[in-house]
Write an enzyme that holds these catalytic residues in place. Structure first.
Site, short mmCIF file in Angstrom:
data_model
loop_
_atom_site.label_atom_id
_atom_site.label_comp_id
_atom_site.label_asym_id
_atom_site.label_seq_id
_atom_site.Cartn_x
_atom_site.Cartn_y
_atom_site.Cartn_z
N GLY A 32 42.26 -21.29 100.12
CA GLY A 32 42.64 -22.69 100.04
C GLY A 32 43.82 -23.09 100.91
O GLY A 32 44.42 -24.14 100.68
N CYS A 56 49.61 -25.02 101.42
CA CYS A 56 49.24 -25.32 102.80
C CYS A 56 50.49 -25.51 103.66
O CYS A 56 51.60 -25.64 103.16
CB CYS A 56 48.38 -26.58 102.86
SG CYS A 56 46.75 -26.36 102.11
N HIS A 100 47.48 -28.75 108.06
CA HIS A 100 46.83 -30.07 108.09
C HIS A 100 47.87 -31.19 108.08
O HIS A 100 49.07 -30.98 107.84
CB HIS A 100 45.89 -30.23 106.90
CG HIS A 100 46.55 -30.21 105.55
ND1 HIS A 100 47.30 -31.24 105.06
CD2 HIS A 100 46.56 -29.26 104.57
CE1 HIS A 100 47.75 -30.96 103.85
NE2 HIS A 100 47.31 -29.74 103.53
#
Length: 400
Positions: A324, A346, A328
């Site tokens: 996951g 992330c 971004h």
């Protein structure tokens, strides 16, 4: 007077006998063979025996293994023609050997197929002998096929391993691994590592050299994978290694340094995983890119309706692991980028920086995370390069 007459008679008899002996012993030239036979009599008219042609598998054989070879041998004389045809008249490839006295198939046998063998051999006088036979191959319990990463003709980053995913579990890993051949235009030391009975990866000891042309030949047709599973199709994948790109994310300084071809292109402010959801430390490689990605926290164990849950579309998403983690765009965290770690694991960038990184990046580029407390696990994207070389070698089914 009588004795003289008798001597004359005896001498006459002996002379007569000598003449008969000469006639029988030499005058006829029979070399003393019994029955008046002549030396070599009948040899010029004796018919030579026909060439004996042996075909393997034997005529009408059934359940022939798919890794068997069809063979034709002429015990005297030479083969003039050999034809082995299967379903639809498809011919099995083969080659002559032993100066034309033998033929052996070089192509794989198809499953559950009846083959017809027709061979013509000739002796030294050119007299032909024809032999025809048939055999039928076995029907596998299951057929083994392979999906491969990267794609044929793709240009990838220096960190992309070759991945092979099989359609069936492989019981005999060694037999199948022997059928997987990797060659590179720039030599590397590499090896296969099995992650599961249906998944095996190949990587070099260090990253691929830029500019290399790599070929994978998966010669699975006719491979006995064990427990009734047989390979039925070969695959050849050719790909190229692009420019070396390694981006280093430092979770303590909240910066990502993007290096391409040994040159630093940009140093970008980032926000990585918060204390509860730290970003995985170690070497990642890019596995996919999506202009807009629907991200669902439930896929990583966080309920959507929980305080940390989310379900939203995210722009310029570059996946770096199957646990996951992405690099971004995160316009909601621009105030923290370069200052604090607030993500769910992330690497957050501004929209403009994320778009730039997305356009630059290709599959297999390396993203290395440093300074995070979370150790890499077995997820795809992080498992390969965070394993020591001895441990990687231990995952091969073949002795080294």
């Amino acid at each position: 007077m009588v004795p003289l007459v008798m001597v004359a008679v005896v001498l006459a008899a002996l002379l007569a006998g000598g003449v008969v002996a000469l006639v029988r012993g030499g005058g006829g030239g029979d070399g003393g063979l019994p029955g008046g036979q002549r030396a070599g009599a009948g040899e010029g008219t004796r018919k030579p025996a026909p060439v004996r042609v042996t075909v393997t598998p034997r005529d009408r054989a059934t359940r022939v293994a798919l890794d068997a070879r069809a063979r034709v041998v002429a015990d005297s004389g030479r083969l003039r023609a050999v034809s082995v045809t299967g379903s639809g008249g498809r011919r099995l490839a083969g080659r002559l050997e032993d100066g034309g006295r033998g033929w052996v198939s070089t192509g794989p046998l198809a499953p559950a197929t009846r083959y017809r063998v027709v061979a013509v051999a000739v002796d030294d006088a050119g007299t032909p002998t024809r032999r025809a036979s048939t055999f039928t191959t076995l029907r596998p319990r299951a057929e083994l096929r392979a999906a491969v990463m990267p794609l044929d003709g793709e240009t990838v980053g220096v960190g992309l391993p070759i991945g092979v995913w099989f359609s069936q579990p492989v019981a005999d890993r060694a037999a199948v691994e022997r059928r997987l051949q990797v060659t590179s235009s720039k030599p590397v030391t590499g090896a296969w590592h099995w992650f599961a009975d249906n998944e095996v990866h190949y990587r070099p000891r260090s990253y691929w050299p830029s500019g290399s042309r790599v070929t994978l030949r998966a010669r699975l047709a006719g491979a006995d994978a064990g427990r009734g599973v047989w390979g039925v199709a070969d695959r050849t994948i050719r790909f190229r290694i692009g420019e070396r790109r390694v981006s280093v994310v430092d979770v303590r300084t909240h910066r990502m340094r993007v290096v391409s071809g040994g040159r630093t292109l940009r140093v970008l402010p980032v926000s990585t995983g918060r204390e509860r959801y730290p970003t995985t430390n170690g070497v990642h490689f890019v596995t996919e890119k999506t202009p807009v990605k629907l991200m669902d926290s439930s896929t990583v164990g966080i309920p959507r309706n929980s305080p940390g849950g989310y379900y939203q579309r995210v722009a310029w998403s570059v996946r770096i692991s199957n646990s996951g983690e992405f690099v971004h765009a995160a316009p909601w965290s621009t105030g923290s980028q370069g200052r604090a770690n607030v993500s769910h694991g992330c690497v957050n960038l501004s929209t403009a920086n994320a778009a730039w990184f997305y356009r630059l990046t290709r599959r297999g580029d390396v993203v290395e995370v440093r300074g995070s407390p979370k150790r890499p696990g077995t997820s795809f994207g992080v498992a390969d390069w965070n394993m020591s070389w001895p441990r990687w070698l231990a995952g091969s089914a073949l002795p080294r």
